[in-house]
Design an enzyme around this catalytic site. Structure first.
Site, PDB file in Angstrom:
ATOM      1  N   ASP A  33      17.313  13.669  73.136  1.00  0.00           N
ATOM      2  CA  ASP A  33      16.040  14.406  73.199  1.00  0.00           C
ATOM      3  C   ASP A  33      16.322  15.850  72.806  1.00  0.00           C
ATOM      4  O   ASP A  33      17.388  16.378  73.125  1.00  0.00           O
ATOM      5  CB  ASP A  33      15.477  14.353  74.627  1.00  0.00           C
ATOM      6  N   TYR A 147      -0.045  13.696  63.203  1.00  0.00           N
ATOM      7  CA  TYR A 147       0.493  12.615  64.040  1.00  0.00           C
ATOM      8  C   TYR A 147       0.228  11.260  63.389  1.00  0.00           C
ATOM      9  O   TYR A 147       1.145  10.468  63.176  1.00  0.00           O
ATOM     10  CB  TYR A 147      -0.175  12.695  65.405  1.00  0.00           C
ATOM     11  N   TYR A 161      12.932  -0.437  54.973  1.00  0.00           N
ATOM     12  CA  TYR A 161      14.329  -0.684  55.379  1.00  0.00           C
ATOM     13  C   TYR A 161      14.543  -2.150  55.733  1.00  0.00           C
ATOM     14  O   TYR A 161      15.619  -2.707  55.521  1.00  0.00           O
ATOM     15  CB  TYR A 161      14.738   0.233  56.544  1.00  0.00           C
ATOM     16  N   THR A 177      -1.556   4.959  77.421  1.00  0.00           N
ATOM     17  CA  THR A 177      -0.714   4.514  78.532  1.00  0.00           C
ATOM     18  C   THR A 177      -0.633   5.627  79.569  1.00  0.00           C
ATOM     19  O   THR A 177      -0.690   6.810  79.212  1.00  0.00           O
ATOM     20  CB  THR A 177       0.695   4.169  78.002  1.00  0.00           C
TER      21      THR A 177
END
Ligand code: UDP
Length: 326
Positions: A33, A147, A161, A177
């Site tokens: 992070d 975003y 990929y 959530t």
């Protein structure tokens, strides 16, 4: 030797719950992070564990991890409208450059990677509820564009990929959530309402409150994500709670739950705020055998108890930071 999993955004709301889950499942966790929006307090209880390591690193920059990796969970990103309005460039970078780095790492390590996409890829949806086949209605240059488009790019490069390099990829589209460890000052509806109730302030509903959302309790979400990781399905899967509610009714539930004597006040609706949102979870049910178990009444109670237990100064300090952001 324990199998190792890298979790990016590990000090954030969802990342920290994933750290708990993978530790519980017996994995060694490498938590990463840059702490722009994450908070070390979410994972400090894990720091003494021998199979938990923390890297303070920005995934938009080259990632170096010695040793083997079984899984990579890419959960680094600001995820609330006030955050990505404040740091739109970092928001774009983490899901574009950051995802590229994560996929390169997955390729080098022969690891399976799960990326955290979002219901925001559907924008302000014209199809309701939203199935995975719906392509969305996104304003690329609006306030949410940084975003939404970064997450759409994330899905595209992840598929590339998978197709070109054969990397094992999973894409979860996460709907609203909530639960413990959300930031009280992240501007999202639930922490905003609960924070206001705890401080004895009026509850701010944006617009007329007729817009809808469908709120999933975090433990349910983590279960769905864990199952998706273990599945053999590489196309996007919605994970969220299909029980829909208007924001006004949601505010009234919080008022009842908290016992606050304050009233609802109405503020301007932010630009491009989606009018309705509800996941179609047919795929999650069929492919993962998953559906949410925790009712809103139960989940809200646990979440309220968590926020209530925070020190008073934090409840008020967070408020000051939030007020300064607006
Ligand atoms: N909202 C609100 N008051 C607040 C914060 C949010 O009425 O203090 C509304 C917001 O406009 C949106 C809904 O609640 O319609 C959910 O907002 P949130 O930021 O939680 O998530 P998102 O808009 O990304 O779904």
């Amino acid at each position: 030797m324990k199998e190792r999993v890298l979790i990016t955004g590990a000090a954030g709301f969802l990342g920290s719950h994933l750290c708990d889950r993978f530790i519980k499942e017996g994995y060694a966790v490498i938590a990463m992070d840059n702490l722009i929006t994450g908070d070390m307090r979410n994972i400090e209880h894990l720091m003494p564990l021998p199979h938990f390591e923390f890297y303070h690193h920005d995934v938009s920059k080259y990632i170096h991890i010695p040793g083997e990796l079984k899984y990579i969970m890419h959960f680094a990103s600001p995820a609330s409208p006030i955050d990505y309005l404040k740091i739109p460039i970092q928001t774009l970078k983490v899901s574009s450059l950051g995802t590229h780095n994560v996929l390169g790492l997955a390729r080098a390590k022969k690891a399976r990677v799960l990326v955290a996409s979002t219901s925001e890829v559907y924008g302000d949806p014209n199809v309701h509820p939203q199935p995975e086949e719906y392509w969305g209605n996104v304003n690329t240059v609006g306030p949410r564009g940084c975003y939404d488009e970064a997450k759409r790019f994330m899905e595209a490069i992840t598929m590339a990929y998978n197709n070109v390099h054969g990397v094992e990829t999973r894409i979860v589209r996460i709907f609203n959530t909530y639960g413990p460890k959300m930031r009280l000052n992240d501007g999202r509806a639930l922490p905003a309402f609960i924070g206001q109730a705890l401080r004895g302030e009026d509850i701010t509903v944006f617009g007329d409150g007729s817009q809808t959302r469908s709120f999933c309790y975090v433990d349910d979400l983590v279960e769905g994500i864990y199952r998706l990781l273990k599945s053999d399905y590489h196309m996007p899967v919605n994970v969220g709670n299909p029980v829909e509610i208007t924001i006004k009714d949601f505010a009234e539930e919080v008022i009842k739950l908290t016992g606050t004597t304050q009233k609802i006040i109405y503020k301007e609706l932010p630009k491009d705020d989606p009018k309705q949102r509800r996941p179609d979870i047919t795929k999650a049910k069929e492919i993962l055998g998953w559906e949410p178990k925790v009712s809103r009444a139960e989940g809200l109670k646990i979440t309220f108890d968590y926020f209530k237990s925070l020190p008073q100064e934090e409840i008020f300090k967070d408020h000051k930071e939030f007020a300064n952001k607006n």
